[in-house]
Design an enzyme around this catalytic site. Structure first.
Site, PDB file in Angstrom:
ATOM      1  N   ASP A  45       9.374  22.960  20.915  1.00  0.00           N
ATOM      2  CA  ASP A  45       9.996  22.009  21.837  1.00  0.00           C
ATOM      3  C   ASP A  45      10.070  22.574  23.260  1.00  0.00           C
ATOM      4  OD1 ASP A  45      10.312  20.063  20.016  1.00  0.00           O
ATOM      5  OD2 ASP A  45      12.436  20.467  19.609  1.00  0.00           O
ATOM      6  N   SER A  90     -18.800  -0.070   3.348  1.00  0.00           N
ATOM      7  CA  SER A  90     -17.895   0.124   2.224  1.00  0.00           C
ATOM      8  C   SER A  90     -18.683   0.770   1.096  1.00  0.00           C
ATOM      9  CB  SER A  90     -17.331  -1.211   1.773  1.00  0.00           C
ATOM     10  OG  SER A  90     -18.371  -2.127   1.595  1.00  0.00           O
ATOM     11  N   GLU A 127     -14.804  13.918  -3.795  1.00  0.00           N
ATOM     12  CA  GLU A 127     -13.586  13.970  -3.002  1.00  0.00           C
ATOM     13  C   GLU A 127     -12.641  12.856  -3.439  1.00  0.00           C
ATOM     14  OE1 GLU A 127     -15.212  12.049   1.075  1.00  0.00           O
ATOM     15  OE2 GLU A 127     -16.312  13.775   0.303  1.00  0.00           O
ATOM     16  N   LYS A 129     -10.356   9.395  -3.035  1.00  0.00           N
ATOM     17  CA  LYS A 129     -10.359   8.116  -2.324  1.00  0.00           C
ATOM     18  C   LYS A 129      -8.911   7.847  -1.943  1.00  0.00           C
ATOM     19  CE  LYS A 129     -11.751   3.292  -2.776  1.00  0.00           C
ATOM     20  NZ  LYS A 129     -11.701   3.143  -1.314  1.00  0.00           N
ATOM     21  N   GLU A 186      -9.495   8.891   6.850  1.00  0.00           N
ATOM     22  CA  GLU A 186      -8.473   7.980   6.357  1.00  0.00           C
ATOM     23  C   GLU A 186      -7.116   8.355   6.937  1.00  0.00           C
ATOM     24  OE1 GLU A 186      -9.781   5.784   4.292  1.00  0.00           O
ATOM     25  OE2 GLU A 186      -8.146   4.885   3.124  1.00  0.00           O
ATOM     26  N   LYS A 309     -20.490  11.558  -3.887  1.00  0.00           N
ATOM     27  CA  LYS A 309     -21.579  11.367  -2.937  1.00  0.00           C
ATOM     28  C   LYS A 309     -22.697  12.341  -3.291  1.00  0.00           C
ATOM     29  CE  LYS A 309     -18.515  10.027   0.849  1.00  0.00           C
ATOM     30  NZ  LYS A 309     -17.721  10.522   1.994  1.00  0.00           N
ATOM     31  N   LYS A 333     -12.598   4.302  -9.381  1.00  0.00           N
ATOM     32  CA  LYS A 333     -11.154   4.073  -9.271  1.00  0.00           C
ATOM     33  C   LYS A 333     -10.406   4.413 -10.543  1.00  0.00           C
ATOM     34  CE  LYS A 333     -10.733   0.643  -5.673  1.00  0.00           C
ATOM     35  NZ  LYS A 333      -9.846  -0.388  -5.169  1.00  0.00           N
ATOM     36  N   CYS A 432      23.641 -23.169 -20.169  1.00  0.00           N
ATOM     37  CA  CYS A 432      22.669 -22.329 -20.862  1.00  0.00           C
ATOM     38  C   CYS A 432      21.358 -23.100 -21.034  1.00  0.00           C
ATOM     39  CB  CYS A 432      23.223 -21.924 -22.222  1.00  0.00           C
ATOM     40  SG  CYS A 432      22.000 -21.143 -23.286  1.00  0.00           S
TER      41      CYS A 432
END
Length: 697
Positions: A45, A90, A127, A129, A186, A309, A333, A432
DNA sequence: TAGCCTCGAGTTCT
DNA sequence: CTCGAGGCTA
């Protein structure tokens, strides 16, 4: 902050500013990228303020990439579209949940590359996702010039001012000053940062802040923050970044493999996830998928899968693209732990005790490996707190546990003509839904209840099912479909009626052949021989579950003394207080209940006079508390419980410091973790068996 | 009386 | 499994 002391010369100030910038950048890198701070926050700081002061004194020293520009920055008018120099494509997603997704990919790659049967395995870069949003960072001459969202892949939005405030994104690349290097990666929020942020937000809301809201999940939080128009706001939010690829590059030689590219990005001072590997062939991919899958819950951030990849750039070029998806990469996924879906209706169910439970009927979604179409909303208060309404889009989760839950409403997707906030009594018109009896809510209670009692078919059905369940009288074959028919056809009203059923009557029912009828009658006959504890549990007295039933059976020895006992006498049983005692007393005072019990006895329901003699006080494990978790190979949980009781111990459902032993079977979960945290003695199945055999623990 | 511990009740899907 | 609530204990 003002510049203090003797005015420094402009020249010296410029040198000092450059020095400070370099220093602060280095600290940022250590802190945000390496997670290994070099100096204290206070020291940081101090340097930061010194730089701010210098820049205030000599505005001409201010550079756009100065670390001080990360916090101030002007409010932008709107979003400027940015056309990507190289489209942000994508990646194809393998939707299957098995590891065969990896094998499919490998097979396809080998076929496209025309590799022969015996050819060596293809090398892949693996890697994570990340569950965030993709960003393109354009560095010119090594300096961050522009940051843009992915958009439709061709054109995104300019978010440069916001990204400059994110400390994990370096303003300057280390050791690279090529005319153009575009870095792709990302933006996301760590789970702990997300929790902290929401805690702050809740505090703000509690103190009356009008425009604040909590975020639904880390992904939404990150997306919202980046698209926020005021960079000063973004600066206050804890966002993280991982680089995973390149866009346009001019004047810099791209390494020959993807893994080397990641190493190079790392060397430039960009954060690159350490959770990556180079794998050979389908086997390597599967191993990576599994190892990450096993650790998914322990990662500091959310991921929705892994990415494979082809590692060699030359091979990537040979594989090329299909339409707009690269043939050399695939996302694999994991089953989503969270999904959004629509609330079709809010039904209200009636439980055994008359409790009215709102349940969200959902448009079916695949979450955490299964299709979910219902989710409990617990009670009215909970439903209102989350403000779930019919027509809303909600986030449904099936984390670690099994039972789906509505996490939150996605307010942005709420249709304009959505209904009123949930109001149980109003929706039911005070009656009810099953028997139209009045409904009521006790003071200070979260639950509405039907007052119909056993007049209410829903409660009658649940009472019968409870009576027949395994841990009660264990009447095999008496499931909900059958109970529906028996009650709706007014063939059975009370548990005692079950024992009056005859084969002829049963054959009248749908889906009931001779064989099933005989099986049911045999099951009923078998269930007549029971224990007092099971019988008391089966009666379904409010506040009397298995444990209390056992305690009552042990204390009174037989049913008659208990039926004759006053409330004070019942209260002498351990773990029974005034409320439970009164409930039991009231139950046995009820004429109807006495009649049913009498009929059950007449129809042959019986138990040994005294329940199993209590294990002597000096039994080896007298009063020791056991908790069972995971799956035992050699016996069921019930059997294990019996064994513990026989030793004089008792079995409890949750681990606390009063627990003496935790027996951990296969796939033990949170209870084992808690036991370890509390230092409670953990027994393996083998040790448990040895203990049962009489060996010391 | 507060806070811990345990029990009861309700819930989902295969 | 989780939540709420009843009972116990310090």
């Amino acid at each position: 902050m003002s510049a203090k002391g003797t005015p420094v010369s402009r020249e010296r100030a410029g040198a000092r500013a450059t020095e400070l910038r370099a220093q602060i950048e280095r600290y940022n890198h250590r802190y945000y990228v390496l997670d290994d701070p070099e100096v204290t926050d206070a020291e940081y700081d101090r340097l930061f303020r010194e730089l701010q002061a210098l820049e205030a004194q000599y505005p001409e020293l201010l550079t756009p990439d100065s670390p001080t520009q990360r916090v101030s920055g002007s409010v932008q008018e709107g979003r400027i579209p940015v056309r990507h120099a190289v489209p942000m494509l994508s990646i194809r997603t393998e939707t299957d949940t098995e590891s065969s997704g990896a094998a499919t990919f490998d097979t396809r790659v080998r076929r496209e590359l025309a590799l022969r049967e015996g050819a060596p395995p293809v090398e892949y870069a693996c890697e994570l996702k990340f569950d965030g949003l993709a960003i393109n960072l354009r560095y010119e001459g090594g300096e961050l010039r522009q940051a843009a969202t992915r958009g439709d892949g061709e054109t995104g939005e300019d978010v440069t001012a916001n990204i400059r405030t994110i400390k994990a994104v370096p303003a300057r690349l280390r050791g690279v000053s090529a005319p153009v290097v575009e870095v792709r990666g990302e933006l996301f929020m760590r789970r702990d940062d997300f929790e902290k942020l929401n805690e702050q937000q809740r505090a703000l809301i509690a103190s009356g802040a009008k425009h604040e809201k909590t975020f639904v999940n880390p992904r939404n939080a990150a997306a919202g923050i980046v698209r926020q128009l005021d960079p000063a706001m973004t600066a206050k939010r804890p966002l993280s970044f991982f680089a995973y690829g390149l866009g346009e590059v001019r004047g810099w030689t791209i390494p020959a493999t993807h893994s080397a590219t990641l190493d190079a990005l790392d060397a430039m001072g960009l954060p690159v996830s350490q959770e990556r590997a180079v794998a050979a062939g389908a086997h390597g991919l599967i191993a990576f998928h599994q190892s990450i899958g096993a650790r998914r819950d322990t990662l500091a951030f959310d991921i929705d899968g892994v990415v494979y990849k082809v590692n060699a750039l030359a091979l990537q070029k040979r594989l090329g693209f299909v339409t707009r998806e690269p043939r050399w990469a695939v996302a694999h996924k994991y089953p989503a732990q969270e999904q959004t879906t629509e609330v079709v209706a809010i039904d209200i169910q009636v439980g055994r005790t008359g409790r009215l439970t709102p349940v969200a009927k959902l448009k079916p979604v695949f979450v955490g490996g299964t299709t979910v179409s219902n989710a409990t909303l617990h009670n009215e208060g909970e439903t209102r707190r989350k403000d779930v309404r019919v027509g809303d889009t909600v986030i449904v989760r099936r984390a670690g546990d099994v039972i789906p839950e509505v996490v939150a409403v996605v307010l942005e997707k709420r249709p304009p003509q959505v209904g009123e906030p949930f109001d149980l009594a109003q929706q039911l018109d005070g009656r009810c839904p099953v028997c139209s009896s009045r409904i009521e809510r006790e003071e200070d209670s979260a639950d509405w209840r039907c007052t119909g009692g056993l007049f209410c078919p829903a409660q009658r059905k649940q009472t019968l099912l409870h009576f027949a369940q395994r841990r009660a009288l264990d009447i095999e074959g008496l499931g909900d479909k059958l109970v529906d028919q028996l009650v709706d056809g007014e063939i059975v009203r009370t548990p005692a009626d079950l024992y009056g059923l005859g084969e002829a009557g049963l054959l009248e029912l749908e889906r009931m052949g001779e064989k099933s009828a005989r099986n049911l009658l045999a099951a009923l006959a078998k269930s007549r021989d029971t224990t007092l504890a099971r019988f008391l549990f089966a009666l379904g007295i409010r506040h009397v579950g298995e444990a209390t039933a056992r305690a009552l059976a042990e204390h009174f020895g037989d049913l008659d003394p208990l039926m004759a006992a006053g409330a004070e006498e019942i209260e002498r049983v351990s773990d029974v207080g005034p409320i439970v005692a009164a409930s039991i007393h009231r139950f046995f005072q009820e004429q109807h209940n006495r009649e049913v019990i009498e009929q059950l006895r007449q129809r042959g329901v019986r138990w040994p006079r005294a329940d199993k003699p209590a294990a002597p006080a000096d039994a080896p494990y007298a009063r020791k508390t056991f908790v069972l978790t995971g799956t035992l190979e050699s016996m069921t949980r019930e059997a294990a419980q019996e064994h513990v009781l026989a030793l004089g111990g008792k079995v409890s459902g949750s681990v606390s410091k009063k627990t003496d032993f935790v027996v951990a079977g296969a796939d033990a979960g949170s209870k084992l973790a808690k036991a370890e945290a509390l230092g409670v003695r953990v027994l393996s199945e083998r040790e448990f068996l040895a203990l049962l055999d009489g060996a010391a623990p």
